[in-house]
Design a protein around this motif. Sequence first.
Motif, PDB file in Angstrom:
ATOM      1  N   ILE A   8      -1.309  -1.702  -1.206  1.00 41.21           N
ATOM      2  CA  ILE A   8      -2.642  -1.410  -1.717  1.00 41.21           C
ATOM      3  C   ILE A   8      -3.404  -0.664  -0.619  1.00 41.21           C
ATOM      4  CG2 ILE A   8      -4.815  -2.407  -2.534  1.00 41.21           C
ATOM      5  CD1 ILE A   8      -3.100  -4.912  -3.322  1.00 41.21           C
ATOM      6  N   ILE A   9      -3.770   0.579  -0.897  1.00 40.76           N
ATOM      7  CA  ILE A   9      -4.603   1.324   0.039  1.00 40.76           C
ATOM      8  C   ILE A   9      -6.045   0.890  -0.200  1.00 40.76           C
ATOM      9  CG2 ILE A   9      -5.458   3.582   0.766  1.00 40.76           C
ATOM     10  CD1 ILE A   9      -2.803   4.789  -0.118  1.00 40.76           C
ATOM     11  N   LEU A  10      -6.685   0.378   0.833  1.00 44.43           N
ATOM     12  CA  LEU A  10      -8.059  -0.096   0.693  1.00 44.43           C
ATOM     13  C   LEU A  10      -9.018   1.080   0.591  1.00 44.43           C
ATOM     14  CD1 LEU A  10      -8.102  -3.042   3.257  1.00 44.43           C
ATOM     15  CD2 LEU A  10      -7.613  -3.103   0.799  1.00 44.43           C
ATOM     16  N   THR A  11      -9.856   1.033  -0.424  1.00 40.60           N
ATOM     17  CA  THR A  11     -10.922   2.015  -0.582  1.00 40.60           C
ATOM     18  C   THR A  11     -12.277   1.311  -0.600  1.00 40.60           C
ATOM     19  OG1 THR A  11     -10.671   1.943  -2.989  1.00 40.60           O
ATOM     20  CG2 THR A  11      -9.478   3.682  -1.805  1.00 40.60           C
ATOM     21  N   ASP A  12     -12.262  -0.011  -0.586  1.00 45.45           N
ATOM     22  CA  ASP A  12     -13.450  -0.856  -0.496  1.00 45.45           C
ATOM     23  C   ASP A  12     -13.184  -1.907   0.568  1.00 45.45           C
ATOM     24  OD1 ASP A  12     -15.038   0.212  -2.696  1.00 45.45           O
ATOM     25  OD2 ASP A  12     -13.521  -0.668  -4.006  1.00 45.45           O
ATOM     26  N   ASN A  13     -14.249  -2.447   1.133  1.00 47.85           N
ATOM     27  CA  ASN A  13     -14.092  -3.518   2.093  1.00 47.85           C
ATOM     28  C   ASN A  13     -13.610  -4.784   1.397  1.00 47.85           C
ATOM     29  OD1 ASN A  13     -16.465  -1.726   3.256  1.00 47.85           O
ATOM     30  ND2 ASN A  13     -15.397  -2.705   4.935  1.00 47.85           N
ATOM     31  N   VAL A  14     -12.778  -5.550   2.099  1.00 48.37           N
ATOM     32  CA  VAL A  14     -12.278  -6.825   1.593  1.00 48.37           C
ATOM     33  C   VAL A  14     -12.492  -7.871   2.673  1.00 48.37           C
ATOM     34  CG1 VAL A  14     -10.564  -5.713   0.088  1.00 48.37           C
ATOM     35  CG2 VAL A  14      -9.903  -6.447   2.393  1.00 48.37           C
ATOM     36  N   ASP A  15     -12.350  -9.136   2.281  1.00 51.39           N
ATOM     37  CA  ASP A  15     -12.508 -10.216   3.249  1.00 51.39           C
ATOM     38  C   ASP A  15     -11.265 -11.098   3.242  1.00 51.39           C
ATOM     39  OD1 ASP A  15     -12.719 -11.818   0.958  1.00 51.39           O
ATOM     40  OD2 ASP A  15     -14.868 -12.121   1.180  1.00 51.39           O
ATOM     41  N   LEU A  16     -11.294 -12.125   4.084  1.00 50.44           N
ATOM     42  CA  LEU A  16     -10.143 -13.009   4.221  1.00 50.44           C
ATOM     43  C   LEU A  16      -9.826 -13.740   2.919  1.00 50.44           C
ATOM     44  CD1 LEU A  16      -8.000 -14.057   6.167  1.00 50.44           C
ATOM     45  CD2 LEU A  16      -9.614 -15.840   6.884  1.00 50.44           C
ATOM     46  N   ASN A  17     -10.850 -14.102   2.147  1.00 48.95           N
ATOM     47  CA  ASN A  17     -10.597 -14.762   0.860  1.00 48.95           C
ATOM     48  C   ASN A  17      -9.801 -13.853  -0.069  1.00 48.95           C
ATOM     49  OD1 ASN A  17     -11.914 -17.145   1.512  1.00 48.95           O
ATOM     50  ND2 ASN A  17     -13.895 -16.366   0.839  1.00 48.95           N
ATOM     51  N   TRP A  18     -10.157 -12.574  -0.101  1.00 45.82           N
ATOM     52  CA  TRP A  18      -9.433 -11.620  -0.938  1.00 45.82           C
ATOM     53  C   TRP A  18      -7.981 -11.510  -0.477  1.00 45.82           C
ATOM     54  CZ3 TRP A  18      -6.798  -7.016  -0.490  1.00 45.82           C
ATOM     55  CH2 TRP A  18      -6.596  -6.299  -1.669  1.00 45.82           C
ATOM     56  N   LEU A  19      -7.771 -11.428   0.843  1.00 40.76           N
ATOM     57  CA  LEU A  19      -6.407 -11.359   1.379  1.00 40.76           C
ATOM     58  C   LEU A  19      -5.621 -12.621   1.061  1.00 40.76           C
ATOM     59  CD1 LEU A  19      -6.954  -9.731   4.875  1.00 40.76           C
ATOM     60  CD2 LEU A  19      -6.003  -8.654   2.826  1.00 40.76           C
ATOM     61  N   ASN A  20      -6.274 -13.783   1.137  1.00 37.15           N
ATOM     62  CA  ASN A  20      -5.581 -15.035   0.838  1.00 37.15           C
ATOM     63  C   ASN A  20      -5.148 -15.112  -0.615  1.00 37.15           C
ATOM     64  OD1 ASN A  20      -5.534 -16.078   3.422  1.00 37.15           O
ATOM     65  ND2 ASN A  20      -7.478 -17.160   3.184  1.00 37.15           N
ATOM     66  N   ILE A  48       7.555  -4.619   3.008  1.00 39.73           N
ATOM     67  CA  ILE A  48       7.940  -4.210   4.362  1.00 39.73           C
ATOM     68  C   ILE A  48       6.954  -3.144   4.822  1.00 39.73           C
ATOM     69  CG2 ILE A  48      10.402  -4.787   4.119  1.00 39.73           C
ATOM     70  CD1 ILE A  48      10.963  -1.830   3.643  1.00 39.73           C
ATOM     71  N   HIS A  49       6.694  -3.109   6.124  1.00 39.45           N
ATOM     72  CA  HIS A  49       5.711  -2.173   6.669  1.00 39.45           C
ATOM     73  C   HIS A  49       6.074  -0.718   6.386  1.00 39.45           C
ATOM     74  CE1 HIS A  49       4.839  -5.762   9.220  1.00 39.45           C
ATOM     75  NE2 HIS A  49       3.618  -5.416   8.886  1.00 39.45           N
ATOM     76  N   ALA A  50       7.352  -0.401   6.370  1.00 41.27           N
ATOM     77  CA  ALA A  50       7.785   0.978   6.146  1.00 41.27           C
ATOM     78  C   ALA A  50       7.349   1.504   4.778  1.00 41.27           C
ATOM     79  CB  ALA A  50       9.293   1.085   6.307  1.00 41.27           C
ATOM     80  N   SER A  51       7.149   0.621   3.812  1.00 43.52           N
ATOM     81  CA  SER A  51       6.672   1.055   2.495  1.00 43.52           C
ATOM     82  C   SER A  51       5.319   1.736   2.597  1.00 43.52           C
ATOM     83  CB  SER A  51       6.562  -0.140   1.546  1.00 43.52           C
ATOM     84  OG  SER A  51       7.819  -0.704   1.300  1.00 43.52           O
ATOM     85  N   ALA A  52       4.476   1.253   3.504  1.00 40.30           N
ATOM     86  CA  ALA A  52       3.143   1.845   3.668  1.00 40.30           C
ATOM     87  C   ALA A  52       3.237   3.266   4.199  1.00 40.30           C
ATOM     88  CB  ALA A  52       2.298   0.985   4.598  1.00 40.30           C
ATOM     89  N   GLN A  53       4.224   3.519   5.045  1.00 40.55           N
ATOM     90  CA  GLN A  53       4.391   4.875   5.565  1.00 40.55           C
ATOM     91  C   GLN A  53       4.656   5.848   4.420  1.00 40.55           C
ATOM     92  OE1 GLN A  53       7.640   5.495   8.290  1.00 40.55           O
ATOM     93  NE2 GLN A  53       7.117   7.628   8.604  1.00 40.55           N
ATOM     94  N   ALA A  54       5.533   5.466   3.510  1.00 43.21           N
ATOM     95  CA  ALA A  54       5.828   6.323   2.356  1.00 43.21           C
ATOM     96  C   ALA A  54       4.605   6.459   1.452  1.00 43.21           C
ATOM     97  CB  ALA A  54       7.003   5.748   1.579  1.00 43.21           C
ATOM     98  N   PHE A  55       3.860   5.375   1.284  1.00 42.76           N
ATOM     99  CA  PHE A  55       2.685   5.381   0.421  1.00 42.76           C
ATOM    100  C   PHE A  55       1.590   6.281   1.004  1.00 42.76           C
ATOM    101  CE2 PHE A  55      -0.460   2.312  -1.876  1.00 42.76           C
ATOM    102  CZ  PHE A  55      -0.585   3.202  -2.929  1.00 42.76           C
TER     103      PHE A  55
END
Length: 132
Positions: A8-20, A48-55
Amino acid sequence: MEVDVRGIILTDNVDLNWLNELTPRYYPDFVKFVVSTATNRVVVGMDIHASAQAFLDEDESNLYGGNIYRDGSIVYESTLNIQKNLALDHGKTGLLSRIFKRNSGNYDNPRIIVDKDLIETINAVLFSWVKI
């Protein structure tokens, strides 16, 4: 938010509750993240972190990864970090020997960033999107 199986590419701010709420997506205790220091973008929730590179479709040299745990602690651990850690060690003595020891101290892990300046750079991008 731009959502894909690669994260998920963040386009809005999120907090720890959202991440949890996102945490069970792949791992029960943490969510993976990748930051781009070139474009100030953050991707979360990948397998996996490498997925973000492709994204993100960016050069790996500007990408750094880690894991955010449910309590808000962060470990800057990713295969994206290995070459950067080796480059930081060039011409220096002992950086890799000081890399955070995991697994009861059985090995040094070059996937983990411990350079304070680099962590500050990563955090500047990460915390501009994620409030922990």
